[in-house]
Design a protein around this motif. Structure first.
Motif, mmCIF file in Angstrom:
data_model
loop_
_atom_site.group_PDB
_atom_site.id
_atom_site.type_symbol
_atom_site.label_atom_id
_atom_site.label_comp_id
_atom_site.label_asym_id
_atom_site.label_seq_id
_atom_site.Cartn_x
_atom_site.Cartn_y
_atom_site.Cartn_z
ATOM 1 N N LEU A 141 2.995 -2.566 -12.622
ATOM 2 C CA LEU A 141 3.547 -2.000 -11.394
ATOM 3 C C LEU A 141 2.407 -1.480 -10.520
ATOM 4 O O LEU A 141 1.575 -0.693 -10.980
ATOM 5 C CB LEU A 141 4.518 -0.864 -11.733
ATOM 6 C CG LEU A 141 5.260 -0.307 -10.531
ATOM 7 C CD1 LEU A 141 6.731 -0.139 -10.867
ATOM 8 C CD2 LEU A 141 4.676 1.013 -10.094
ATOM 9 N N ILE A 142 2.393 -1.933 -9.272
ATOM 10 C CA ILE A 142 1.368 -1.523 -8.315
ATOM 11 C C ILE A 142 2.045 -1.197 -6.991
ATOM 12 O O ILE A 142 2.863 -1.979 -6.503
ATOM 13 C CB ILE A 142 0.318 -2.642 -8.107
ATOM 14 C CG1 ILE A 142 -0.366 -2.959 -9.443
ATOM 15 C CG2 ILE A 142 -0.700 -2.244 -7.042
ATOM 16 C CD1 ILE A 142 -1.251 -4.171 -9.429
ATOM 17 N N GLN A 143 1.726 -0.040 -6.433
ATOM 18 C CA GLN A 143 2.259 0.336 -5.130
ATOM 19 C C GLN A 143 1.217 -0.009 -4.077
ATOM 20 O O GLN A 143 0.032 0.283 -4.243
ATOM 21 C CB GLN A 143 2.600 1.822 -5.098
ATOM 22 C CG GLN A 143 3.730 2.161 -6.060
ATOM 23 C CD GLN A 143 4.219 3.579 -5.920
ATOM 24 O OE1 GLN A 143 4.152 4.170 -4.856
ATOM 25 N NE2 GLN A 143 4.723 4.129 -7.012
ATOM 26 N N ALA A 144 1.674 -0.643 -2.986
ATOM 27 C CA ALA A 144 0.753 -1.151 -1.973
ATOM 28 C C ALA A 144 1.414 -1.145 -0.598
ATOM 29 O O ALA A 144 2.594 -0.867 -0.462
ATOM 30 C CB ALA A 144 0.307 -2.571 -2.331
ATOM 31 N N SER A 145 0.609 -1.485 0.404
ATOM 32 C CA SER A 145 1.111 -1.619 1.767
ATOM 33 C C SER A 145 0.415 -2.786 2.450
ATOM 34 O O SER A 145 -0.805 -2.756 2.641
ATOM 35 C CB SER A 145 0.850 -0.335 2.567
ATOM 36 O OG SER A 145 1.074 -0.568 3.944
ATOM 37 N N ALA A 146 1.199 -3.796 2.823
ATOM 38 C CA ALA A 146 0.629 -4.913 3.576
ATOM 39 C C ALA A 146 0.137 -4.431 4.939
ATOM 40 O O ALA A 146 -0.876 -4.905 5.440
ATOM 41 C CB ALA A 146 1.663 -6.016 3.751
ATOM 42 N N LYS A 147 0.834 -3.469 5.513
ATOM 43 C CA LYS A 147 0.479 -2.979 6.844
ATOM 44 C C LYS A 147 -0.878 -2.284 6.845
ATOM 45 O O LYS A 147 -1.757 -2.606 7.637
ATOM 46 C CB LYS A 147 1.559 -2.037 7.363
ATOM 47 C CG LYS A 147 1.353 -1.599 8.795
ATOM 48 C CD LYS A 147 2.538 -0.801 9.292
ATOM 49 C CE LYS A 147 2.422 -0.514 10.767
ATOM 50 N NZ LYS A 147 3.630 0.155 11.281
ATOM 51 N N SER A 148 -1.075 -1.328 5.945
ATOM 52 C CA SER A 148 -2.341 -0.587 5.908
ATOM 53 C C SER A 148 -3.406 -1.301 5.083
ATOM 54 O O SER A 148 -4.588 -1.019 5.212
ATOM 55 C CB SER A 148 -2.119 0.819 5.336
ATOM 56 O OG SER A 148 -1.834 0.746 3.942
ATOM 57 N N GLY A 149 -2.968 -2.204 4.215
ATOM 58 C CA GLY A 149 -3.894 -2.904 3.334
ATOM 59 C C GLY A 149 -4.132 -2.191 2.014
ATOM 60 O O GLY A 149 -4.784 -2.734 1.129
#
Length: 171
Positions: A141-149
């Motif tokens: 499980l990894i939390q990420a954001s395509a918007k902020s990178g």
């Protein structure tokens, strides 16, 4: 050593699969992105030690998430990226249900669960119970954001490391 591997992205429409691929491959984000209407295959490359890994990223289009779980889509994949939207709890529930029913076909394939849109902290809607349930499955499980990178490259790097480890273990 140079390797080329198929990686499938799975998740409900609108969770940001295409935006994550674009961020990883092109290092950019497009606010005006429309939902994919057909299959897109992109190439992302990582250098991990002496291994150059070319990831062929299969990003399904369309409105029906269940079509992604057909064996023909996942066939030949060396890795899977399951994507949920941090602002829409149902998208994680959908993935958890698919895993419970055995529709994820993870088997021995390296897999990650990428929780996207974590930059939207005011709208973060996933419960701790959902996150705990997600940890019970054989994915990282990894939390990420395509918007902020944030954590996007790290997520694909983790999957690449797992795919290389699996390759070494199976010969």
């Amino acid at each position: 050593m140079r390797l080329r591997r198929k990686v499938c992205l799975l998740g409900a429409p609108g969770v940001g699969k295409t935006s994550l691929v674009r961020r990883f491959v092109e290092q950019r984000f497009d606010d005006d992105h429309d939902s994919s209407i057909s299959m897109a295959i992109s190439k992302g490359e990582l250098q991990l030690g002496e291994v150059s890994l070319e990831m062929m990223l299969w990003d399904p289009g369309g409105d029906e998430a269940s079509a992604q779980y057909h064996r023909s889509f996942i066939s030949g994949a060396s890795g899977l990226v399951f994507v949920a939207d941090a602002t829409k709890p149902r998208t994680l529930d959908h993935l958890l249900e698919a895993q419970t029913k055995g529709l994820g076909f993870t088997g021995s394939r390296p897999s990650i669960l990428l929780i996207n849109k974590t930059d939207e902290t005011r709208n973060f809607a996933l419960s701790q119970a959902q996150l705990d349930a997600a940890k019970a499955f054989p994915w990282h499980l990894i939390q990420a954001s395509a918007k902020s990178g944030d954590n996007v490259v790290q997520a694909f790097t983790k999957l690449a490391e797992l795919m290389i480890e699996t390759r070494k273990a199976t010969g």
